[in-house]
Design an enzyme around this catalytic site. Structure first.
Site, short mmCIF file in Angstrom:
data_model
loop_
_atom_site.label_atom_id
_atom_site.label_comp_id
_atom_site.label_asym_id
_atom_site.label_seq_id
_atom_site.Cartn_x
_atom_site.Cartn_y
_atom_site.Cartn_z
N ARG A 89 12.08 29.41 78.67
CA ARG A 89 13.10 28.65 78.18
C ARG A 89 14.47 28.91 78.57
O ARG A 89 15.49 28.19 78.55
CB ARG A 89 13.04 28.55 76.49
N LYS A 111 0.16 43.58 67.21
CA LYS A 111 -0.61 42.41 67.33
C LYS A 111 -2.18 43.01 67.41
O LYS A 111 -2.98 42.56 66.85
CB LYS A 111 -0.17 41.62 68.53
N GLU A 151 -0.67 39.72 75.06
CA GLU A 151 -0.01 41.06 75.43
C GLU A 151 -0.86 42.45 74.84
O GLU A 151 -0.74 43.43 75.20
CB GLU A 151 0.99 41.09 74.33
N SER A 157 -2.67 38.11 70.38
CA SER A 157 -1.77 37.76 71.68
C SER A 157 -2.58 38.24 73.01
O SER A 157 -3.28 39.76 73.07
CB SER A 157 -0.57 38.52 71.67
N GLU A 163 6.48 47.63 81.18
CA GLU A 163 6.25 46.13 81.49
C GLU A 163 4.42 45.92 81.58
O GLU A 163 3.69 46.67 81.74
CB GLU A 163 6.73 45.86 82.93
N PHE A 186 12.99 33.65 75.00
CA PHE A 186 11.77 33.74 76.00
C PHE A 186 12.07 33.68 77.45
O PHE A 186 12.78 32.42 77.85
CB PHE A 186 10.64 33.12 75.51
N ALA A 197 3.08 33.67 61.69
CA ALA A 197 4.53 34.12 61.55
C ALA A 197 4.12 35.65 62.00
O ALA A 197 3.38 36.37 61.92
CB ALA A 197 4.59 34.14 59.78
N LEU A 242 6.04 37.32 54.86
CA LEU A 242 4.89 38.26 55.25
C LEU A 242 5.07 39.63 54.75
O LEU A 242 4.25 40.26 54.56
CB LEU A 242 4.79 38.22 56.46
N TYR A 298 5.44 45.44 69.87
CA TYR A 298 4.95 44.00 69.33
C TYR A 298 3.46 44.18 69.72
O TYR A 298 2.62 43.74 68.89
CB TYR A 298 5.38 43.15 70.37
#
Ligand code: NAP
Ligand code: G4F
Length: 333
Positions: free
Chosen positions: A191, A153, A127, A125, A281, A188, A81, A59, A149
């Site tokens: 997981r 986005k 977010e 997202s 946060e 994350f 991606a 990208l 991030y």
């Protein structure tokens, strides 16, 4: 009739692998953009490697994107991606911007340069809602990003809307809330917890260090969410959709269920570690996917308890297999 062709960026990632499976099963010719790495990273798509075609590209390199589009002649392009880990976006803000933000413009420009009329999906997202301005969040909720991030986005989201409005491109932005699976990246939180439970269960570690247990997320199953991506590109007109389950749960609740699924008491093992607390946060996310339900006919199938159990059972098995391969004895039932 000629097979429909799709190009997926991020095919080696969690969502890319589920989407590739979905499209292969629907009879698509599936192409995946893969960046050059020093070791093999196709574990998530190993089982379908003979059914898909991989094209080198990145990208951050527009000419490689033009070539990939010319080669695959896609009817649909899914841009999955990204530097997708929020935590790393504070330590690598420029790279995050280059890939997750400007990367979207590079791909949109590559579509124009290649003269393609492919339909375009952008992986936006939840977010972007960040410090939420209303609860639950839907397509009309104002954005307030809280990390490099999320800022990146948000740029990707608006450039997608802008190219749709400026050039009449069929471009959709899917505003997806957190979605997880046994294929989720290990950093994350979901997981990290399911893997930690598995290691504790098999006696490989005796604690799990986490950050903020109070933050709440709307967690769904990635396999359900890739269906929504595909549905967005099958509509008469391009639009943006929120995709979520309509339930929110805390990290603490995830721990309770995950340790419980292995017969363990989470309070004995989870330790708070300030290293995993973020500079800013996102306290709570809760999606209102009414539009997707009404227009796309989409709804999630896997419930929160089913998701947690699926991830823990998968990791317990994975860790056992890994131990055996190293000559160690895993815990038996
Ligand atoms: P992921 O597992 O982290 O996968 C990211 C993919 O992007 C990987 O295939 C990675 O390749 C690729 N990639 C990273 N930088 C690249 C670059 N410069 N050029 C080409 N490829 C690059 O993420 P995911 O969970 O599947 O998420 C898919 C997309 O949805 C991401 O854009 C993410 O931000 C977004 N999203 C995810 C969620 C979620 O809850 N999962 C929610 C909302 C939005 P390597 O394998 O080489 O690293
Ligand atoms: O699992 P996380 O790292 O996911 P986060 O930040 O919500 O982002 C994920 O979902 C987004 C959609 O909303 C995607 F766009 C993005 O690409 C990614 O897939 O963290 C979830 C929560 C956070 O509040 C974090 O502070 O868990 C909290 N947490 C607590 N302890 C932790 C930890 N997160 C991580 N990664 N590691 C911990 O030890």
């Amino acid at each position: 009739m000629a097979k429909r062709s799709a190009l997926i960026t991020g095919i080696t990632g969690q969502d890319g692998s589920y989407l590739a499976e979905l499209l292969v099963n629907k009879g698509y010719e599936v192409h995946g953009l893969v960046r050059r790495t020093s070791s093999v990273n196709t574990a998530r798509i190993e089982h379908i490697l003979d059914k898909i075609q991989l094209i080198p590209g990145d990208l951050t390199d527009e000419s490689s994107l033009v070539s990939a589009i010319r080669k695959s002649k896609p009817d649909e392009i899914y841009n999955l991606a990204a530097q997708s880990f929020v935590g790393s976006s504070w330590s690598q803000p420029i790279f995050t911007g280059e890939t997750t933000a400007i990367g979207v413009t590079r791909l949109l420009e590559a579509i124009r340069t290649a003269g393609s009329d492919a339909r375009f999906y952008q992986a936006s997202s939840s977010e972007m809602f960040g410090k939420v301005q209303a609860t639950p969040q839907n397509e009309k909720t104002p954005f307030y990003p809280r990390s490099p991030y999320a800022v990146a986005k948000l740029y990707g989201h608006w450039i997608t809307v802008n190219y749709r409005e400026s050039f009449g491109m069929y471009a959709c932005s899917g505003i997806l809330f957190n979605h997880e699976s046994p294929r989720r990246g290990i950093e994350f939180v979901t997981r990290k917890i399911s893997d930690g439970v598995a290691r504790i269960y098999h006696g490989l570690q005796d604690e799990l260090r986490l950050g903020n247990l109070d933050s709440k997320r709307d967690w769904g199953f990635a396999g359900d969410y890739v269906e929504a991506m595909w549905l967005m590109l099958q509509q008469e007109n391009p639009d943006d959709y929120v995709i979520g389950t309509g339930e929110t749960h805390s990290v603490r609740e995830f721990c309770e269920l995950a340790f419980g699924a292995a017969g363990l008491d989470w309070e004995k093992y989870v330790k708070i570690d300030p290293r995993f607390v973020r500079p800013a946060e996102v306290d709570l996310l809760l999606g209102d996917a009414s539009k997707a339900k009404n227009v796309l006919g989409w709804k999630p199938k896997v419930t929160f308890p089913q998701l947690v159990k699926m991830m823990v059972e998968s990791d317990i098995e994975l860790v056992a297999r890994d131990m055996k391969s190293k000559g160690k004895t895993p815990r038996s039932e």
